[in-house]
Design a protein around this motif. Sequence first.
Motif, short mmCIF file in Angstrom:
data_model
loop_
_atom_site.label_atom_id
_atom_site.label_comp_id
_atom_site.label_asym_id
_atom_site.label_seq_id
_atom_site.Cartn_x
_atom_site.Cartn_y
_atom_site.Cartn_z
N ALA A 8 13.02 16.65 -20.42
CA ALA A 8 13.02 17.58 -21.56
C ALA A 8 14.20 17.31 -22.49
O ALA A 8 14.06 17.33 -23.71
N TYR A 9 15.37 17.03 -21.93
CA TYR A 9 16.57 16.73 -22.71
C TYR A 9 16.35 15.49 -23.57
O TYR A 9 16.59 15.50 -24.78
N LEU A 10 15.85 14.42 -22.96
CA LEU A 10 15.62 13.19 -23.71
C LEU A 10 14.53 13.38 -24.76
O LEU A 10 14.63 12.87 -25.87
N GLY A 11 13.49 14.14 -24.41
CA GLY A 11 12.42 14.41 -25.36
C GLY A 11 12.91 15.19 -26.57
O GLY A 11 12.51 14.91 -27.70
N TYR A 12 13.81 16.13 -26.33
CA TYR A 12 14.36 16.93 -27.43
C TYR A 12 15.15 16.04 -28.39
O TYR A 12 14.99 16.11 -29.60
N TYR A 13 16.01 15.19 -27.86
CA TYR A 13 16.86 14.36 -28.72
C TYR A 13 16.13 13.15 -29.27
O TYR A 13 16.56 12.58 -30.27
N ALA A 14 15.03 12.75 -28.67
CA ALA A 14 14.25 11.64 -29.22
C ALA A 14 13.59 12.06 -30.53
O ALA A 14 13.44 11.26 -31.44
N ASN A 15 13.21 13.34 -30.62
CA ASN A 15 12.65 13.90 -31.85
C ASN A 15 11.53 13.03 -32.43
O ASN A 15 11.50 12.75 -33.62
#
Length: 82
Positions: A8-15
């Motif tokens: 979820a963290y990586l998905g949020y910052y991948a945008n």
Amino acid sequence: LEDPTIKAYLGYYANGRGVVVYTPRQVCYTKEREEVHSANGGGRTCQLHEVYGSKKPDGSIETRPDPRDPRTLQNIRYEIYW
């Protein structure tokens, strides 16, 4: 990724741009050159396999073993960040 919070963290910052995540295989050695799976706080020398690879015609990636001599994780991190 196994941990949903990290995903979820990586998905949020991948945008929507995508994120490359490396999951190399770390192999470390004792002073007697016995293979172990712990860097012992950075005190052992290691090789980091499957960081590099080549793209096959079908678009998949074929990873390669680390051909270099074992070195400390501090040196390996420097090589990656450089």
